[in-house]
Design a protein around this motif. Structure first.
Motif, PDB file in Angstrom:
ATOM      1  N   SER A 125      49.303   4.709 -19.140  1.00 55.99           N
ATOM      2  CA  SER A 125      49.672   4.802 -17.733  1.00 55.99           C
ATOM      3  C   SER A 125      49.606   6.266 -17.342  1.00 55.99           C
ATOM      4  O   SER A 125      49.768   7.143 -18.187  1.00 55.99           O
ATOM      5  CB  SER A 125      51.094   4.272 -17.518  1.00 55.99           C
ATOM      6  OG  SER A 125      51.615   4.728 -16.291  1.00 55.99           O
ATOM      7  N   LEU A 126      49.377   6.547 -16.076  1.00 54.13           N
ATOM      8  CA  LEU A 126      49.327   7.931 -15.621  1.00 54.13           C
ATOM      9  C   LEU A 126      50.555   8.324 -14.803  1.00 54.13           C
ATOM     10  O   LEU A 126      50.692   9.478 -14.399  1.00 54.13           O
ATOM     11  CB  LEU A 126      48.061   8.172 -14.777  1.00 54.13           C
ATOM     12  CG  LEU A 126      46.725   7.945 -15.501  1.00 54.13           C
ATOM     13  CD1 LEU A 126      45.567   8.225 -14.555  1.00 54.13           C
ATOM     14  CD2 LEU A 126      46.624   8.806 -16.743  1.00 54.13           C
ATOM     15  N   ASP A 127      51.462   7.387 -14.575  1.00 53.76           N
ATOM     16  CA  ASP A 127      52.614   7.668 -13.715  1.00 53.76           C
ATOM     17  C   ASP A 127      53.538   8.724 -14.299  1.00 53.76           C
ATOM     18  O   ASP A 127      53.940   9.673 -13.611  1.00 53.76           O
ATOM     19  CB  ASP A 127      53.416   6.383 -13.461  1.00 53.76           C
ATOM     20  CG  ASP A 127      52.619   5.348 -12.692  1.00 53.76           C
ATOM     21  OD1 ASP A 127      51.650   5.750 -12.017  1.00 53.76           O
ATOM     22  OD2 ASP A 127      52.949   4.152 -12.783  1.00 53.76           O
ATOM     23  N   ASP A 158      44.144   7.209 -19.991  1.00 51.95           N
ATOM     24  CA  ASP A 158      44.481   8.254 -20.943  1.00 51.95           C
ATOM     25  C   ASP A 158      45.133   9.415 -20.210  1.00 51.95           C
ATOM     26  O   ASP A 158      44.766   9.732 -19.076  1.00 51.95           O
ATOM     27  CB  ASP A 158      43.215   8.739 -21.660  1.00 51.95           C
ATOM     28  CG  ASP A 158      43.520   9.772 -22.721  1.00 51.95           C
ATOM     29  OD1 ASP A 158      43.982   9.377 -23.805  1.00 51.95           O
ATOM     30  OD2 ASP A 158      43.319  10.977 -22.459  1.00 51.95           O
ATOM     31  N   ALA A 159      46.098  10.063 -20.865  1.00 48.34           N
ATOM     32  CA  ALA A 159      46.856  11.129 -20.212  1.00 48.34           C
ATOM     33  C   ALA A 159      45.983  12.281 -19.736  1.00 48.34           C
ATOM     34  O   ALA A 159      46.345  12.988 -18.790  1.00 48.34           O
ATOM     35  CB  ALA A 159      47.947  11.643 -21.156  1.00 48.34           C
ATOM     36  N   ILE A 202      53.065  11.041 -16.768  1.00 47.59           N
ATOM     37  CA  ILE A 202      52.521  12.399 -16.909  1.00 47.59           C
ATOM     38  C   ILE A 202      52.271  13.022 -15.542  1.00 47.59           C
ATOM     39  O   ILE A 202      52.448  14.238 -15.365  1.00 47.59           O
ATOM     40  CB  ILE A 202      51.250  12.426 -17.781  1.00 47.59           C
ATOM     41  CG1 ILE A 202      50.884  13.889 -18.094  1.00 47.59           C
ATOM     42  CG2 ILE A 202      50.083  11.677 -17.135  1.00 47.59           C
ATOM     43  CD1 ILE A 202      49.866  14.085 -19.171  1.00 47.59           C
ATOM     44  N   SER A 203      51.931  12.219 -14.548  1.00 48.47           N
ATOM     45  CA  SER A 203      51.734  12.773 -13.195  1.00 48.47           C
ATOM     46  C   SER A 203      53.039  13.340 -12.655  1.00 48.47           C
ATOM     47  O   SER A 203      53.060  14.426 -12.050  1.00 48.47           O
ATOM     48  CB  SER A 203      51.184  11.696 -12.259  1.00 48.47           C
ATOM     49  OG  SER A 203      49.895  11.285 -12.683  1.00 48.47           O
ATOM     50  N   ARG A 204      54.150  12.607 -12.868  1.00 47.74           N
ATOM     51  CA  ARG A 204      55.456  13.122 -12.419  1.00 47.74           C
ATOM     52  C   ARG A 204      55.810  14.412 -13.148  1.00 47.74           C
ATOM     53  O   ARG A 204      56.297  15.375 -12.542  1.00 47.74           O
ATOM     54  CB  ARG A 204      56.541  12.071 -12.665  1.00 47.74           C
ATOM     55  CG  ARG A 204      56.536  10.905 -11.689  1.00 47.74           C
ATOM     56  CD  ARG A 204      57.843  10.126 -11.746  1.00 47.74           C
ATOM     57  NE  ARG A 204      58.068   9.555 -13.073  1.00 47.74           N
ATOM     58  CZ  ARG A 204      57.669   8.333 -13.441  1.00 47.74           C
ATOM     59  NH1 ARG A 204      57.021   7.557 -12.567  1.00 47.74           N
ATOM     60  NH2 ARG A 204      57.933   7.874 -14.643  1.00 47.74           N
ATOM     61  N   LEU A 205      55.579  14.433 -14.449  1.00 48.75           N
ATOM     62  CA  LEU A 205      55.885  15.623 -15.242  1.00 48.75           C
ATOM     63  C   LEU A 205      55.054  16.821 -14.794  1.00 48.75           C
ATOM     64  O   LEU A 205      55.573  17.934 -14.619  1.00 48.75           O
ATOM     65  CB  LEU A 205      55.630  15.318 -16.725  1.00 48.75           C
ATOM     66  CG  LEU A 205      55.718  16.490 -17.699  1.00 48.75           C
ATOM     67  CD1 LEU A 205      57.085  17.170 -17.620  1.00 48.75           C
ATOM     68  CD2 LEU A 205      55.434  16.018 -19.126  1.00 48.75           C
ATOM     69  N   LEU A 206      53.761  16.602 -14.579  1.00 52.97           N
ATOM     70  CA  LEU A 206      52.889  17.702 -14.165  1.00 52.97           C
ATOM     71  C   LEU A 206      53.279  18.243 -12.791  1.00 52.97           C
ATOM     72  O   LEU A 206      53.158  19.442 -12.525  1.00 52.97           O
ATOM     73  CB  LEU A 206      51.427  17.243 -14.182  1.00 52.97           C
ATOM     74  CG  LEU A 206      50.846  17.005 -15.579  1.00 52.97           C
ATOM     75  CD1 LEU A 206      49.510  16.283 -15.495  1.00 52.97           C
ATOM     76  CD2 LEU A 206      50.692  18.324 -16.344  1.00 52.97           C
ATOM     77  N   GLU A 207      53.775  17.365 -11.931  1.00 52.55           N
ATOM     78  CA  GLU A 207      54.225  17.830 -10.613  1.00 52.55           C
ATOM     79  C   GLU A 207      55.409  18.785 -10.766  1.00 52.55           C
ATOM     80  O   GLU A 207      55.491  19.806 -10.084  1.00 52.55           O
ATOM     81  CB  GLU A 207      54.617  16.625  -9.748  1.00 52.55           C
ATOM     82  CG  GLU A 207      54.780  16.996  -8.303  1.00 52.55           C
ATOM     83  CD  GLU A 207      54.852  15.773  -7.393  1.00 52.55           C
ATOM     84  OE1 GLU A 207      55.343  15.933  -6.274  1.00 52.55           O
ATOM     85  OE2 GLU A 207      54.423  14.677  -7.821  1.00 52.55           O
ATOM     86  N   ARG A 208      56.310  18.459 -11.696  1.00 55.60           N
ATOM     87  CA  ARG A 208      57.451  19.350 -11.950  1.00 55.60           C
ATOM     88  C   ARG A 208      56.987  20.698 -12.508  1.00 55.60           C
ATOM     89  O   ARG A 208      57.675  21.708 -12.348  1.00 55.60           O
ATOM     90  CB  ARG A 208      58.423  18.701 -12.941  1.00 55.60           C
ATOM     91  CG  ARG A 208      59.141  17.482 -12.400  1.00 55.60           C
ATOM     92  CD  ARG A 208      60.221  17.027 -13.369  1.00 55.60           C
ATOM     93  NE  ARG A 208      60.663  15.678 -13.040  1.00 55.60           N
ATOM     94  CZ  ARG A 208      60.569  14.636 -13.848  1.00 55.60           C
ATOM     95  NH1 ARG A 208      60.061  14.780 -15.064  1.00 55.60           N
ATOM     96  NH2 ARG A 208      61.000  13.459 -13.481  1.00 55.60           N
TER      97      ARG A 208
END
Length: 441
Positions: A24-26, A152-153, A28-34
């Motif tokens: 899932s990309l949800d 994939d992440a 890692i997307s949240r983490l990268l936004e932080r």
């Protein structure tokens, strides 16, 4: 290089977070936004997916770019001995594995930003890739997909300089599907609208059609092996051909006929990404490329010293039927040039098609010694693996370790110096390099 600081950070993460993959990309997307979306500040990305040949393509791409004078970051997975192998940072004179202090600090920063939220360690380490690659200057970033492609992440990169799809075959069926067209569709998930696509030599027309159709639907400039570019052997050389003409090159330093196609995909990819590669740079790349644990010759080291005198020892982490075929073909080429009896020392994990891997060596290998894979909880017991080898038509017996197999062969074989392949798992390849005292650098 000390690895203690980064290892401590990773061990702490593994105690907190689930093992394995969660496609899932949800998260890692949240983490990268932080973290301020470092994936949006990367140098041009060469993004590589596929079942087999991803790592070789990455190695050739790095060699080509560095031979042309460019600074290059490289992310590959999994590692063989040390986590640091996944991150090669650009440096004058050739990239270097990430410094332990820099690595540990980046892991701690990402873990802090994640704030204990549910996530896999691979996702955190992928975020570390983007942190490292965005904060150190380079002309290009070569990023190998971990598993699949679509979810994939690494696939949070919005645009790639080029997407590369290497040979697609059955592997990781539990995650990606049990038909080659389903797996091809997952790999094709890294293709971005309007961005160049290079399709390496495919094993099936089914996979090729899925990849071409996806690229066409997304309006991508597409370069297909055997159609827009190719490589072949002529007079002991490698000839690369595309719309720009021919390059007469030395054969790749990586053994096996399949490496001609892998090298060709890398040349096509680097050119599609907008880099000029001179004939001189391509020549240098073919003779300097290195990719540990993939048809790697073990000429010295603690384990190599246990083998029969004069033995020709090869180490390869290939672990599925497709890999078995190309490794067997590479060994058959060696047999044509320099005949020797072939023995296998094999360890595998239980998510792989063991009999399918062994079938590639029927009629080629004289005997198989099966060994445990100590670095994985999923290792197939050596007695069970011997049964799989026998089912594939080979003579086999279980032994306790690679060292034991080498000593047993040394003490019992009464013939010409043998050729030995140690293979079947990247976990096994990593353990062998560590025990041999020759880890990747």
């Amino acid at each position: 290089m000390t690895t203690l600081a980064a290892d401590r950070e990773i061990e702490a993460l593994m105690a907190l977070h689930p093992k394995g993959f969660d496609l899932s990309l949800d998260r890692i997307s949240r983490l990268l936004e932080r973290l301020g979306n470092p994936q949006d500040r990367l140098p041009p990305v060469i993004h590589i997916a596929g079942t087999n040949g991803k790592g070789s393509c990455a190695a050739f791409s790095r060699a080509l770019l560095e031979a042309a004078g460019h600074l290059v970051h490289v992310h590959t997975s999994p590692h063989l001995v040390n986590w640091h192998e996944r991150y090669r940072l650009a440096a004058e004179g050739g990239g270097r594995l990430v410094d332990d202090e820099i690595f540990a600090e980046a892991i701690a920063r990402v873990a802090k930003a994640n704030a204990g939220q549910k996530i896999t360690v691979f996702e955190i380490l992928t975020a570390v890739t983007f942190i490292l690659f965005s904060e150190h200057p380079a002309a290009a970033a070569i990023i190998e997909v971990g598993l699949g492609g679509r979810f994939d992440a690494t696939n949070v990169v919005a645009r790639s300089a080029v997407s590369v799809i290497m040979p697609v075959s059955l592997d990781h069926e539990a995650y990606l599907g049990d038909r080659v067209e389903l797996i091809a569709a997952e790999k094709a998930g890294i293709i971005k609208p309007g961005c160049p696509v290079v399709i390496g030599a495919q094993e099936t027309e089914t996979a090729l059609q899925v990849l071409i159709e996806t690229a066409e639907r997304l309006d991508c400039p597409t370069f297909v092996y055997g159609q827009d570019f190719l490589a072949y052997e002529e007079n002991g050389r490698m000839v690369y051909q595309d719309e720009d003409g021919l390059m007469d090159l030395p054969p790749p330093r990586l053994p096996g006929r399949h490496q001609f196609a892998n090298a060709a995909a890398a040349i096509a990819a680097v050119k599609a990404a907008g880099f000029e590669i001179s004939h001189r740079a391509a020549e240098k790349a073919m003779t300097s490329v290195a990719w540990p644990g993939r048809m790697q010759k073990l000429a010295q080291g603690r384990l190599a010293e246990l083998a029969p005198k004069g033995a020709d020892i090869w180490l390869d982490g290939g672990h599925n039927p497709g890999a078995g075929i190309v490794v067997a073909e590479a060994l058959a080429e060696q047999e044509d040039k320099n005949p020797r009896p072939l023995f296998l020392i094999s360890g595998m994990i239980n998510t792989k098609d063991q009999s399918g891997y062994f079938r590639a060596f029927k009629g080629l290998a004289r005997h198989v010694y099966t060994v445990p894979v100590s670095m994985s909880d999923a290792g197939v017991p050596n007695d069970e693996l011997a049964i799989r080898a026998v089912e594939a038509g080979l003579s086999a017996e279980p032994v306790s370790s690679v060292a034991s197999a080498l000593m047993l062969l040394r003490d019992t074989w009464d013939g010409p110096p043998p050729r030995i392949l140690i293979g079947g798992s990247l976990y096994l390849a990593g353990a062998v390099l560590a025990e041999n005292g020759t880890p990747p650098a």
